[in-house]
Design a protein around this motif. Structure first.
Motif, PDB file in Angstrom:
ATOM      1  N   GLU A 118     -44.963 -43.912 -12.961  1.00 13.65           N
ATOM      2  CA  GLU A 118     -45.719 -44.847 -13.795  1.00 13.65           C
ATOM      3  C   GLU A 118     -44.913 -45.258 -15.017  1.00 13.65           C
ATOM      4  N   ASP A 119     -45.204 -46.439 -15.506  1.00 13.73           N
ATOM      5  CA  ASP A 119     -44.676 -46.928 -16.768  1.00 13.73           C
ATOM      6  C   ASP A 119     -45.677 -47.948 -17.300  1.00 13.73           C
ATOM      7  N   SER A 120     -46.212 -47.693 -18.462  1.00 12.15           N
ATOM      8  CA  SER A 120     -47.269 -48.558 -18.999  1.00 12.15           C
ATOM      9  C   SER A 120     -46.779 -49.982 -19.264  1.00 12.15           C
ATOM     10  N   VAL A 121     -45.484 -50.184 -19.490  1.00  8.19           N
ATOM     11  CA  VAL A 121     -44.969 -51.545 -19.693  1.00  8.19           C
ATOM     12  C   VAL A 121     -44.553 -52.191 -18.379  1.00  8.19           C
ATOM     13  N   GLY A 122     -44.642 -51.458 -17.300  1.00 12.02           N
ATOM     14  CA  GLY A 122     -44.295 -51.986 -15.984  1.00 12.02           C
ATOM     15  C   GLY A 122     -43.022 -51.367 -15.441  1.00 12.02           C
ATOM     16  N   LEU A 123     -43.027 -51.111 -14.133  1.00 12.55           N
ATOM     17  CA  LEU A 123     -41.824 -50.618 -13.468  1.00 12.55           C
ATOM     18  C   LEU A 123     -40.790 -51.734 -13.430  1.00 12.55           C
ATOM     19  N   TYR A 124     -39.538 -51.367 -13.431  1.00 11.85           N
ATOM     20  CA  TYR A 124     -38.475 -52.375 -13.389  1.00 11.85           C
ATOM     21  C   TYR A 124     -38.599 -53.162 -12.090  1.00 11.85           C
ATOM     22  N   PRO A 125     -38.752 -54.473 -12.161  1.00  6.93           N
ATOM     23  CA  PRO A 125     -38.935 -55.252 -10.930  1.00  6.93           C
ATOM     24  C   PRO A 125     -37.633 -55.371 -10.135  1.00  6.93           C
ATOM     25  N   GLY A 126     -37.803 -55.528  -8.842  1.00  6.29           N
ATOM     26  CA  GLY A 126     -36.651 -55.682  -7.965  1.00  6.29           C
ATOM     27  C   GLY A 126     -36.725 -54.707  -6.800  1.00  6.29           C
ATOM     28  N   THR A 127     -35.612 -54.522  -6.134  1.00  9.57           N
ATOM     29  CA  THR A 127     -35.570 -53.658  -4.955  1.00  9.57           C
ATOM     30  C   THR A 127     -35.388 -52.210  -5.361  1.00  9.57           C
ATOM     31  N   TRP A 128     -36.342 -51.382  -4.954  1.00  8.68           N
ATOM     32  CA  TRP A 128     -36.276 -49.942  -5.129  1.00  8.68           C
ATOM     33  C   TRP A 128     -35.893 -49.341  -3.784  1.00  8.68           C
ATOM     34  N   TRP A 129     -34.964 -48.402  -3.782  1.00  9.18           N
ATOM     35  CA  TRP A 129     -34.509 -47.734  -2.566  1.00  9.18           C
ATOM     36  C   TRP A 129     -34.954 -46.279  -2.574  1.00  9.18           C
ATOM     37  N   PHE A 130     -35.286 -45.774  -1.399  1.00  9.87           N
ATOM     38  CA  PHE A 130     -35.743 -44.392  -1.239  1.00  9.87           C
ATOM     39  C   PHE A 130     -34.849 -43.712  -0.206  1.00  9.87           C
ATOM     40  N   GLU A 131     -34.222 -42.626  -0.594  1.00  6.93           N
ATOM     41  CA  GLU A 131     -33.341 -41.872   0.285  1.00  6.93           C
ATOM     42  C   GLU A 131     -34.053 -40.596   0.739  1.00  6.93           C
ATOM     43  N   VAL A 132     -34.286 -40.490   2.039  1.00  4.49           N
ATOM     44  CA  VAL A 132     -34.858 -39.280   2.632  1.00  4.49           C
ATOM     45  C   VAL A 132     -33.697 -38.545   3.290  1.00  4.49           C
ATOM     46  N   TYR A 133     -33.490 -37.304   2.877  1.00  6.10           N
ATOM     47  CA  TYR A 133     -32.340 -36.533   3.356  1.00  6.10           C
ATOM     48  C   TYR A 133     -32.820 -35.229   3.993  1.00  6.10           C
ATOM     49  N   GLY A 134     -32.267 -34.905   5.149  1.00  7.56           N
ATOM     50  CA  GLY A 134     -32.564 -33.641   5.822  1.00  7.56           C
ATOM     51  C   GLY A 134     -31.781 -32.511   5.185  1.00  7.56           C
ATOM     52  N   ALA A 135     -32.345 -31.893   4.156  1.00  8.98           N
ATOM     53  CA  ALA A 135     -31.636 -30.878   3.375  1.00  8.98           C
ATOM     54  C   ALA A 135     -31.458 -29.562   4.134  1.00  8.98           C
ATOM     55  N   ASP A 136     -32.480 -29.137   4.836  1.00  9.81           N
ATOM     56  CA  ASP A 136     -32.421 -27.892   5.607  1.00  9.81           C
ATOM     57  C   ASP A 136     -33.389 -28.028   6.770  1.00  9.81           C
ATOM     58  N   VAL A 137     -32.908 -28.559   7.877  1.00  7.30           N
ATOM     59  CA  VAL A 137     -33.757 -28.891   9.017  1.00  7.30           C
ATOM     60  C   VAL A 137     -33.252 -28.156  10.251  1.00  7.30           C
ATOM     61  N   ASP A 138     -34.148 -27.480  10.926  1.00  2.00           N
ATOM     62  CA  ASP A 138     -33.840 -26.814  12.185  1.00  2.00           C
ATOM     63  C   ASP A 138     -34.250 -27.750  13.323  1.00  2.00           C
ATOM     64  N   GLY A 139     -33.267 -28.320  14.035  1.00  2.00           N
ATOM     65  CA  GLY A 139     -33.586 -29.273  15.099  1.00  2.00           C
ATOM     66  C   GLY A 139     -33.865 -30.643  14.521  1.00  2.00           C
ATOM     67  N   THR A 140     -34.993 -31.232  14.925  1.00  2.06           N
ATOM     68  CA  THR A 140     -35.410 -32.553  14.454  1.00  2.06           C
ATOM     69  C   THR A 140     -36.785 -32.429  13.810  1.00  2.06           C
ATOM     70  N   GLU A 141     -36.933 -33.058  12.658  1.00 11.45           N
ATOM     71  CA  GLU A 141     -38.224 -33.029  11.936  1.00 11.45           C
ATOM     72  C   GLU A 141     -38.803 -34.436  11.899  1.00 11.45           C
ATOM     73  N   ASP A 142     -40.026 -34.592  12.380  1.00 15.39           N
ATOM     74  CA  ASP A 142     -40.748 -35.863  12.284  1.00 15.39           C
ATOM     75  C   ASP A 142     -41.425 -35.951  10.922  1.00 15.39           C
ATOM     76  N   TYR A 143     -41.571 -37.164  10.403  1.00 14.93           N
ATOM     77  CA  TYR A 143     -42.218 -37.344   9.101  1.00 14.93           C
ATOM     78  C   TYR A 143     -42.830 -38.736   9.031  1.00 14.93           C
ATOM     79  N   THR A 144     -43.694 -38.900   8.033  1.00 12.75           N
ATOM     80  CA  THR A 144     -44.196 -40.222   7.655  1.00 12.75           C
ATOM     81  C   THR A 144     -43.780 -40.474   6.214  1.00 12.75           C
ATOM     82  N   PHE A 145     -43.559 -41.753   5.899  1.00 14.26           N
ATOM     83  CA  PHE A 145     -43.173 -42.125   4.547  1.00 14.26           C
ATOM     84  C   PHE A 145     -43.853 -43.432   4.198  1.00 14.26           C
ATOM     85  N   GLY A 146     -44.532 -43.463   3.073  1.00 13.59           N
ATOM     86  CA  GLY A 146     -45.220 -44.673   2.651  1.00 13.59           C
ATOM     87  C   GLY A 146     -45.377 -44.718   1.165  1.00 13.59           C
ATOM     88  N   TRP A 147     -45.873 -45.840   0.676  1.00 12.95           N
ATOM     89  CA  TRP A 147     -46.108 -46.034  -0.758  1.00 12.95           C
ATOM     90  C   TRP A 147     -47.261 -46.993  -0.947  1.00 12.95           C
TER      91      TRP A 147
END
Length: 148
Positions: A118-147
């Protein structure tokens, strides 16, 4: 003097009960990052888009969102539901990098990173990127990601 000690104890105890909050200033923006907790109840349950993915150890998946001018809050939900695996989330705003965040960020290890920016004056407009990284995964992990 004793009343002052009691008041100090109460203030310290209350501070320890508050979830982790991180503020990151970036010039005119002061992002407040908090665990989302029950904001789903306040804001409604819909996350759009709801991305479905899978990830392995050391793999990186990227998502992007165009944040419109005037947006003051962004709630992010990365949910894999398996606390034996560890995913990491890093948020790249146009003006700063937030994170990295891990499962235990909100004080609970439950296979989920659920947070608000949050930011009361507004988030910086433009493209925001989200990096999901498999830090410690055994095999394959399924996930959902949303906003919202």
């Amino acid at each position: 003097m004793e009343l002052c000690k009691i008041a100090t104890f109460i203030v310290i105890a209350a501070a320890l009960l508050v979830p982790t909050v991180a503020a990151q200033g970036t010039g005119s923006h002061n992002y407040i990052v908090t665990p989302a907790g029950d904001t789903m109840l306040e804001d409604g349950p819909v996350f759009m888009p709801m991305n479905v993915g899978s990830i392995t150890q050391g793999e990186t998946d990227w998502y992007s969102l165009n944040v419109a001018a005037g947006t003051t809050k962004l709630t992010i939900d990365l949910n894999w539901g398996d606390s034996s695996d560890s995913l990491r989330l890093t948020v790249y705003a146009p003006d700063t990098v937030l994170g990295p965040y891990y499962d235990s960020y909100d004080g609970t290890t439950n296979g989920r990173i659920y947070m608000s920016i949050e930011d009361s004056v507004g988030l910086y407009p433009g493209t925001w990127w989200f990096e999901v990284y498999g830090a410690d995964v055994d095999g394959t992990e399924d996930y959902t990601f949303g906003w919202r």
